[in-house]
Each structure stands twice: as structure tokens, then as C-alpha cells.
Design a protein around this motif. Sequence first.
Motif, PDB file in Angstrom:
ATOM      1  N   ASN A   1      42.735  44.989  49.326  1.00  0.00           N
ATOM      2  CA  ASN A   1      43.130  44.258  48.783  1.00  0.00           C
ATOM      3  C   ASN A   1      43.354  45.200  47.208  1.00  0.00           C
ATOM      4  OD1 ASN A   1      45.022  42.277  49.033  1.00  0.00           O
ATOM      5  ND2 ASN A   1      43.202  41.278  49.121  1.00  0.00           N
ATOM      6  N   LEU A   2      42.609  46.514  47.382  1.00  0.00           N
ATOM      7  CA  LEU A   2      41.866  47.288  46.346  1.00  0.00           C
ATOM      8  C   LEU A   2      43.187  48.605  45.867  1.00  0.00           C
ATOM      9  CD1 LEU A   2      39.278  48.967  45.257  1.00  0.00           C
ATOM     10  CD2 LEU A   2      38.973  50.530  47.272  1.00  0.00           C
ATOM     11  N   LYS A   3      43.040  48.474  45.284  1.00  0.00           N
ATOM     12  CA  LYS A   3      44.523  49.379  44.107  1.00  0.00           C
ATOM     13  C   LYS A   3      43.398  50.185  43.431  1.00  0.00           C
ATOM     14  CE  LYS A   3      48.107  46.100  44.943  1.00  0.00           C
ATOM     15  NZ  LYS A   3      48.868  47.178  45.190  1.00  0.00           N
ATOM     16  N   GLU A   4      43.167  50.302  42.781  1.00  0.00           N
ATOM     17  CA  GLU A   4      42.730  51.849  42.389  1.00  0.00           C
ATOM     18  C   GLU A   4      40.679  52.327  42.864  1.00  0.00           C
ATOM     19  OE1 GLU A   4      43.196  51.801  38.357  1.00  0.00           O
ATOM     20  OE2 GLU A   4      45.300  50.631  38.385  1.00  0.00           O
ATOM     21  N   LEU A   5      40.681  53.056  43.223  1.00  0.00           N
ATOM     22  CA  LEU A   5      39.390  53.665  43.297  1.00  0.00           C
ATOM     23  C   LEU A   5      38.827  54.899  42.528  1.00  0.00           C
ATOM     24  CD1 LEU A   5      36.392  53.789  44.564  1.00  0.00           C
ATOM     25  CD2 LEU A   5      37.417  55.167  46.348  1.00  0.00           C
ATOM     26  N   ASN A   6      38.070  55.451  41.608  1.00  0.00           N
ATOM     27  CA  ASN A   6      36.764  56.110  40.707  1.00  0.00           C
ATOM     28  C   ASN A   6      36.363  56.722  40.955  1.00  0.00           C
ATOM     29  OD1 ASN A   6      37.120  58.059  38.369  1.00  0.00           O
ATOM     30  ND2 ASN A   6      37.736  56.982  36.645  1.00  0.00           N
TER      31      ASN A   6
ATOM     32  N   LEU B   1      31.406  42.527  50.915  1.00  0.00           N
ATOM     33  CA  LEU B   1      32.470  40.796  51.034  1.00  0.00           C
ATOM     34  C   LEU B   1      33.127  40.487  50.063  1.00  0.00           C
ATOM     35  CD1 LEU B   1      28.356  40.052  51.217  1.00  0.00           C
ATOM     36  CD2 LEU B   1      29.598  39.670  53.013  1.00  0.00           C
ATOM     37  N   PHE B   2      33.148  41.442  48.882  1.00  0.00           N
ATOM     38  CA  PHE B   2      34.533  41.414  48.030  1.00  0.00           C
ATOM     39  C   PHE B   2      36.199  41.531  48.691  1.00  0.00           C
ATOM     40  CE2 PHE B   2      30.097  42.461  46.321  1.00  0.00           C
ATOM     41  CZ  PHE B   2      29.391  41.792  45.422  1.00  0.00           C
ATOM     42  N   GLN B   3      36.472  40.720  48.807  1.00  0.00           N
ATOM     43  CA  GLN B   3      37.491  40.814  49.354  1.00  0.00           C
ATOM     44  C   GLN B   3      38.671  40.646  48.064  1.00  0.00           C
ATOM     45  OE1 GLN B   3      38.713  41.217  53.063  1.00  0.00           O
ATOM     46  NE2 GLN B   3      36.741  42.261  52.582  1.00  0.00           N
ATOM     47  N   ALA B   4      38.210  40.118  47.409  1.00  0.00           N
ATOM     48  CA  ALA B   4      39.424  40.014  46.518  1.00  0.00           C
ATOM     49  C   ALA B   4      39.637  41.434  45.452  1.00  0.00           C
ATOM     50  CB  ALA B   4      39.146  39.053  45.345  1.00  0.00           C
ATOM     51  N   MET B   5      38.674  42.255  45.749  1.00  0.00           N
ATOM     52  CA  MET B   5      38.247  43.823  44.743  1.00  0.00           C
ATOM     53  C   MET B   5      40.007  44.324  44.844  1.00  0.00           C
ATOM     54  SD  MET B   5      35.643  44.698  43.559  1.00  0.00           S
ATOM     55  CE  MET B   5      34.480  45.334  43.993  1.00  0.00           C
ATOM     56  N   ARG B   6      39.796  44.836  43.385  1.00  0.00           N
ATOM     57  CA  ARG B   6      41.428  46.096  43.474  1.00  0.00           C
ATOM     58  C   ARG B   6      41.072  47.009  42.370  1.00  0.00           C
ATOM     59  NH1 ARG B   6      45.962  42.504  43.595  1.00  0.00           N
ATOM     60  NH2 ARG B   6      46.885  43.599  41.014  1.00  0.00           N
ATOM     61  N   ILE B   7      39.999  46.765  41.798  1.00  0.00           N
ATOM     62  CA  ILE B   7      39.305  47.847  40.825  1.00  0.00           C
ATOM     63  C   ILE B   7      38.131  48.583  41.179  1.00  0.00           C
ATOM     64  CG2 ILE B   7      39.623  49.141  39.053  1.00  0.00           C
ATOM     65  CD1 ILE B   7      41.888  47.275  37.883  1.00  0.00           C
TER      66      ILE B   7
END
Length: 371
Positions: free
Chosen positions: A168-173, A142-148
Motif C-alpha cells: 500500500n506504499l504511496k510515497e517513499l522519500n 509488518l507494517f502492511q498499512a504503510m502509505r508514506i
Amino acid sequence: MGHKVVVFDISVIRALWETRVKKHKAWQKKEAERLEKSALEKIKEEWNFVAECRRKGIPQAVYCKNGFIDTNVRLLDKIERNTLTRQSSLPKDRGKRSSAFVFELSGEHWTELPDSLKEQTHLKEWHISNTLIQIIPTYIELFQAMRILDLPKNQISHLPAEIGCLKNLKELNVSFNHLKSIPPELGDCENLDRLDCSGNLELMELPFELSNLKQVTFVDISANKFSSVPICVLRMSNLQWLDISSNNLIDLPQDIDRLEELQSFLLYKNKLTYLPYSMLNLKKLTLLVVSGDHLVELPTALCDSSTPLKFVSLMDNPIDNAQCEDGDEIMESERDRQHFDKEVMKAYIEDLKERESVPCYTTKVSFSLQL
């Protein structure tokens, strides 16, 4: 027969203990003087100072000049005061605007995410660390704006397939968790730039579907159980940083030169016996770190001082770990050791970047730490 009673002069015992106490105090004084003159004590002091500066976000250039560290406490206080002054001069509403889109959670009392989080689908960043959370819920889609998604040092054992919906995810740690696999749906996050899966210890492969991640520039899969460089990684055409240290690599693929944009390559703590000549085709490579104990063959051009490449060969000295009956304790101590090792190497590499050349030799000093 009655009891035997031994009668003696208590002053004799007292004199004996006073002599022993004097000898012990003399030894303590001598040991303190030895430690004061010891280089190890100086190294420990400098490392603690650097760790404190890093914790407070102080740039290395401020306290390190020409390779020498200024451990003056007054310098630290002055820098901290200046930092607080700058922070207090920032607009007060600036922090409020950014925090409205950022979710932060930390502490071992958290075993699952709060129910209210499901309603905050406007969030752009999650920063969750040092918790006992094991599962990331499927409603993350549901978090379509998630970037990090910053999720280090938790107990996460599984990532949901719905993570692939975060376009839109840019970083996954997800470093230093308990993952044994990565969902292939992550390959649908085509805007991903950074991927950190280090320190999971049991991770053995990455799904081929991650080949779709053409925007990735940073991959860290160190401290796992990879026996080869994943095929999907070789297809990440924009990759600039690859850390695959502390794994089970025996060799590198001959087509490693497919990573044309690669600039930093960390391979130490593996079992490599040779480096392929195809590595000479990595024209943008500026940093290569390997363990030199097992290497018997490598292209001589890699060590040529006339090239911009900083070639670092660390001579490891493996120490057999004492066996422990509790398997969980072994796993946790190994996780802590790997985390500490990465912090040390990170500081070392940052220092190398500021030097024009690599030192001709590096002495490794091991400290026994009670974590």
C-alpha cells in the motif's frame, strides 16, 4: 653592557591610534551606506523573508504580487495570527485521530529506531528526519498499512529487501542519505506514486525491477552520479515529473518520448551538449530546465514562444571547490550545498508556474553561506 631603555611620549602613540580608529569608523559608515543602497542587500532581505514564509507554510500568492515581494513584517505577523486562529478553531480530536497512525522522529541523538516501534504495526506514516539512524530494520514488512515513508536527511546506507512487502506504499522519500543502491524488491510496491532518492551523491543506477511501478508520477534522482536516464524510469508510463539534475548525463536516450505523460523535466547541472528531436514528441511537457553552457544543438521548436512549454536555460559558472583534507567534511558540505540549491530551484520553479511566460533572462546571484 646594560639594558637600553627607550623613553617616549605616550601621547604620540595615543594620537596615532585615535586617528586610525576615526578612519576605521568612517570606513564602516561608508560601507554600511553602500550596503544599504546595494541590490544584493535587498535580494538577501527578500530571500530571508520568503524562507521564513515557506517555513511557516504561508502560500506564495499571499506575499508575492506580480513578481514583487512584500517584505512588510506586519504582513507576516498578520498572516501568522490568522493561521493560528484557524488552527485553534479546528476540532481538538481531529489531530489525535491522525496522529494515532503517524510516527514522527527527529534529532541527532537518535542512532536507531525505538524498540517499541515494532509493536505499532497499525501505523500508516513514518516521518523520520535529521537523525543518525543508518539502518531501516527488516521488521518493516509488518507494517502492511504503510502509505508514506518519509525518511530525508538521515544516515541511512541501506534499505532492506522487505520494503517490497509494503503493497500500500504511496510515497517513499529517502533523499539526502548515504544510499549507494536501491533494492530491486521496491518494484513490488505497485501502488507507489512518488519516489525521491535525491541528494545521496553516490547513487549510480536504479534496478530494472522498478519498471513495474506503473503508478509513479513523481521521480527525483537529482544530485547523484547517474550517467544516463535509468531504463526503468523510461518504462514508468504515468510519470509526470522527472528531476535528474546535478548528475553526470552526457546525452539523453532517443526514446525519451516514451514518457508521454511527462510535464516537468529538470536536467540542469549535467554535461548535455544536445537535446534529441524526439523531445518534440512530449506533447504534455510544460517545463524544461537545462544548463545552457555546454548545449550546442537543440530543436528550435523548444524555444518557440507560441508553445505552452516554458524552456529555461540556466547559464552556470562553475567554481572550483577548495580542497579539504577531511573527505567526510567535503561530502557533508556538498550535501548541504545540494540541499540549499534544490530549495532555491524549488522556489524559482514555483514562481515560474505563476507566470504566463519565462523571463527573457535570469541573473544568478551567489551568496557565500556559512552552513
